[in-house]
Design a protein around this motif. Structure first.
Motif, PDB file in Angstrom:
ATOM      1  N   UNK A  94      24.958  41.954  23.699  1.00 23.48           N
ATOM      2  CA  UNK A  94      26.113  41.056  23.566  1.00 23.48           C
ATOM      3  C   UNK A  94      27.053  41.599  22.505  1.00 23.48           C
ATOM      4  N   UNK A  95      27.634  42.761  22.799  1.00 20.30           N
ATOM      5  CA  UNK A  95      28.598  43.371  21.890  1.00 20.30           C
ATOM      6  C   UNK A  95      30.000  43.004  22.353  1.00 20.30           C
ATOM      7  N   UNK A  96      30.986  43.252  21.496  1.00 23.29           N
ATOM      8  CA  UNK A  96      32.375  42.967  21.835  1.00 23.29           C
ATOM      9  C   UNK A  96      32.968  44.200  22.519  1.00 23.29           C
ATOM     10  N   UNK A  97      33.233  44.085  23.833  1.00 24.07           N
ATOM     11  CA  UNK A  97      33.647  45.254  24.605  1.00 24.07           C
ATOM     12  C   UNK A  97      35.115  45.635  24.391  1.00 24.07           C
ATOM     13  N   UNK A  98      35.933  44.727  23.864  1.00 23.32           N
ATOM     14  CA  UNK A  98      37.358  44.989  23.710  1.00 23.32           C
ATOM     15  C   UNK A  98      37.734  45.678  22.420  1.00 23.32           C
ATOM     16  N   UNK A  99      36.761  45.958  21.566  1.00 22.58           N
ATOM     17  CA  UNK A  99      37.016  46.656  20.306  1.00 22.58           C
ATOM     18  C   UNK A  99      36.066  47.840  20.195  1.00 22.58           C
ATOM     19  N   UNK A 100      36.356  48.750  19.296  1.00 24.86           N
ATOM     20  CA  UNK A 100      35.559  49.969  19.192  1.00 24.86           C
ATOM     21  C   UNK A 100      34.172  49.696  18.623  1.00 24.86           C
ATOM     22  N   UNK A 143      30.416  58.521  18.045  1.00 25.09           N
ATOM     23  CA  UNK A 143      31.098  57.711  19.063  1.00 25.09           C
ATOM     24  C   UNK A 143      31.760  56.471  18.454  1.00 25.09           C
ATOM     25  N   UNK A 144      31.954  56.477  17.150  1.00 25.10           N
ATOM     26  CA  UNK A 144      32.412  55.271  16.450  1.00 25.10           C
ATOM     27  C   UNK A 144      33.769  54.779  16.932  1.00 25.10           C
ATOM     28  N   UNK A 145      34.630  55.671  17.417  1.00 24.20           N
ATOM     29  CA  UNK A 145      35.959  55.255  17.856  1.00 24.20           C
ATOM     30  C   UNK A 145      36.023  55.024  19.372  1.00 24.20           C
ATOM     31  N   UNK A 146      34.893  55.124  20.030  1.00 24.94           N
ATOM     32  CA  UNK A 146      34.812  54.824  21.460  1.00 24.94           C
ATOM     33  C   UNK A 146      34.564  53.323  21.651  1.00 24.94           C
ATOM     34  N   UNK A 147      34.664  52.883  22.884  1.00 26.72           N
ATOM     35  CA  UNK A 147      34.417  51.474  23.206  1.00 26.72           C
ATOM     36  C   UNK A 147      33.012  51.322  23.797  1.00 26.72           C
ATOM     37  N   UNK A 148      32.392  50.167  23.588  1.00 26.54           N
ATOM     38  CA  UNK A 148      31.014  49.983  24.065  1.00 26.54           C
ATOM     39  C   UNK A 148      30.819  50.244  25.549  1.00 26.54           C
ATOM     40  N   UNK A 149      31.869  50.050  26.353  1.00 19.79           N
ATOM     41  CA  UNK A 149      31.753  50.277  27.785  1.00 19.79           C
ATOM     42  C   UNK A 149      31.416  51.716  28.145  1.00 19.79           C
ATOM     43  N   UNK A 150      31.671  52.637  27.226  1.00 20.46           N
ATOM     44  CA  UNK A 150      31.386  54.058  27.494  1.00 20.46           C
ATOM     45  C   UNK A 150      29.941  54.428  27.172  1.00 20.46           C
ATOM     46  N   UNK A 152      25.725  54.342  27.234  1.00 18.36           N
ATOM     47  CA  UNK A 152      24.623  54.125  28.172  1.00 18.36           C
ATOM     48  C   UNK A 152      23.962  52.789  27.844  1.00 18.36           C
ATOM     49  N   UNK A 153      23.095  52.338  28.747  1.00 17.92           N
ATOM     50  CA  UNK A 153      22.392  51.070  28.506  1.00 17.92           C
ATOM     51  C   UNK A 153      21.607  51.119  27.195  1.00 17.92           C
ATOM     52  N   UNK A 154      20.881  52.218  26.989  1.00 20.87           N
ATOM     53  CA  UNK A 154      20.097  52.341  25.763  1.00 20.87           C
ATOM     54  C   UNK A 154      20.963  52.345  24.520  1.00 20.87           C
ATOM     55  N   UNK A 155      22.094  53.036  24.578  1.00 22.66           N
ATOM     56  CA  UNK A 155      22.997  53.084  23.422  1.00 22.66           C
ATOM     57  C   UNK A 155      23.574  51.715  23.109  1.00 22.66           C
ATOM     58  N   UNK A 156      23.832  50.918  24.135  1.00 26.68           N
ATOM     59  CA  UNK A 156      24.314  49.551  23.891  1.00 26.68           C
ATOM     60  C   UNK A 156      23.249  48.728  23.169  1.00 26.68           C
ATOM     61  N   UNK A 157      21.989  48.916  23.564  1.00 20.56           N
ATOM     62  CA  UNK A 157      20.894  48.225  22.878  1.00 20.56           C
ATOM     63  C   UNK A 157      20.830  48.663  21.418  1.00 20.56           C
ATOM     64  N   UNK A 158      20.990  49.962  21.178  1.00 25.80           N
ATOM     65  CA  UNK A 158      20.940  50.470  19.806  1.00 25.80           C
ATOM     66  C   UNK A 158      22.118  49.953  18.984  1.00 25.80           C
ATOM     67  N   UNK A 159      23.290  49.853  19.620  1.00 28.93           N
ATOM     68  CA  UNK A 159      24.453  49.316  18.907  1.00 28.93           C
ATOM     69  C   UNK A 159      24.181  47.899  18.444  1.00 28.93           C
ATOM     70  N   UNK A 160      23.596  47.096  19.320  1.00 27.54           N
ATOM     71  CA  UNK A 160      23.332  45.716  18.920  1.00 27.54           C
ATOM     72  C   UNK A 160      22.271  45.648  17.823  1.00 27.54           C
ATOM     73  N   UNK A 161      21.255  46.511  17.918  1.00 27.02           N
ATOM     74  CA  UNK A 161      20.261  46.571  16.841  1.00 27.02           C
ATOM     75  C   UNK A 161      20.940  46.987  15.535  1.00 27.02           C
ATOM     76  N   UNK A 162      21.852  47.962  15.625  1.00 27.98           N
ATOM     77  CA  UNK A 162      22.590  48.393  14.446  1.00 27.98           C
ATOM     78  C   UNK A 162      23.447  47.296  13.860  1.00 27.98           C
ATOM     79  N   UNK A 163      24.050  46.476  14.722  1.00 24.66           N
ATOM     80  CA  UNK A 163      24.870  45.364  14.251  1.00 24.66           C
ATOM     81  C   UNK A 163      24.028  44.327  13.511  1.00 24.66           C
TER      82      UNK A 163
END
Length: 250
Positions: A94-100, A143-150, A152-163
């Motif tokens: 559940x990340x914010x897809x409209x921001x980096x 990938x800090x300036x990329x958007x979450x939509x770019x 992979x599934x695993x990277x999205x999970x890691x982003x949320x864990x990082x958040x």
């Protein structure tokens, strides 16, 4: 003697005549990973929902221990529980897809979930350094300036864990963090959690038994809202009641 981070006492959640949790007693210690396993509907996610305040229990207490002392969080609001130091990751990212990716992390560090906090207020030097550390930790600095939509599934999970990590919790609640991951991503997630537990305790709900065995210091087996067994994975896997339930004979 190890310090407690969380205790549940006679925790009960009733929906009509059905008991989702039936007088559950748990004792979690600091610096540990607790795996919650069991079939669908066993009560695993229900107890995470209760701990983070998404749903309130019908009876019982949830005692959380932090530098602010002992608090019964069983009927507190979600934001108040989060402020005490309990962070929750749901099964679907559940990340914010409209921001980096960086802006997602900035929101998490600021702990104010609005764009105002990052648009009009700068993070302190210390907060930004910690955010950068978290981005490095989850492997997304490049990938800090990329958007979450770019991602992979695993990277999205890691982003949320990082958040969650960026908000500096004392207790992290993870619901099936490796669902949909390949083996390599699963192994990386396991190493990630083993390092995170040096900073905060973790409760992880998981169907991947190999993953649960690899990361968990203690495993609790739920069945029909009750604790069927608790111990190391090697111990609970030898319990005949656990074998019967998982093989469908119980």
């Amino acid at each position: 003697m190890a310090e407690s981070i969380l205790q549940t006492r006679q925790l009960t959640k009733q929906y009509g005549h059905a008991l989702a949790l039936d007088h559950v007693d748990m004792h979690l210690e600091k610096g540990q990973i607790y795996g919650l396993v069991g079939k669908n509907g066993a009560g695993k996610t229900t107890i995470l929902d209760a701990i983070c305040g998404k749903n309130h229990v019908s009876e019982g207490k949830i005692l959380f221990f932090s530098d602010k002392g002992e608090r019964d969080v069983s009927r507190m609001k979600e934001y108040a529980i989060s402020d005490l130091g309990i962070g929750r990751k749901f099964q679907a990212p559940s990340v914010f897809t409209g921001i980096t990716i960086e802006e997602n992390m900035e929101l998490a560090v600021a702990k104010r979930h609005s764009l105002y906090s990052t648009t009009f207020r700068r993070l302190s030097k210390e907060s930004r350094e910690y955010m950068n550390y978290c981005l490095d930790f989850i492997g997304l600095s490049d990938k800090r300036f990329s958007y979450p939509g770019s991602l992979s599934h695993g990277e999205k999970q890691w982003l949320e864990i990082g958040m969650i990590l960026a908000s500096r919790p004392k207790l992290m609640l993870l619901d099936e963090p490796v669902a949909g991951m390949g083996r390599r991503e699963t192994e990386k997630t396991a190493e990630m959690l083993k390092n995170i537990k040096k900073e905060c305790s973790i409760i992880v709900v998981e169907h991947d038994m190999q993953f649960a065995k690899e990361v968990s210091d203690t495993v609790t087996v739920f069945h029909e809202g009750e604790i069927l067994d608790e111990g190391t994975m090697d111990t609970v896997q030898k319990n005949q009641k656990v074998i019967d339930v998982y093989l469908g004979r119980g």
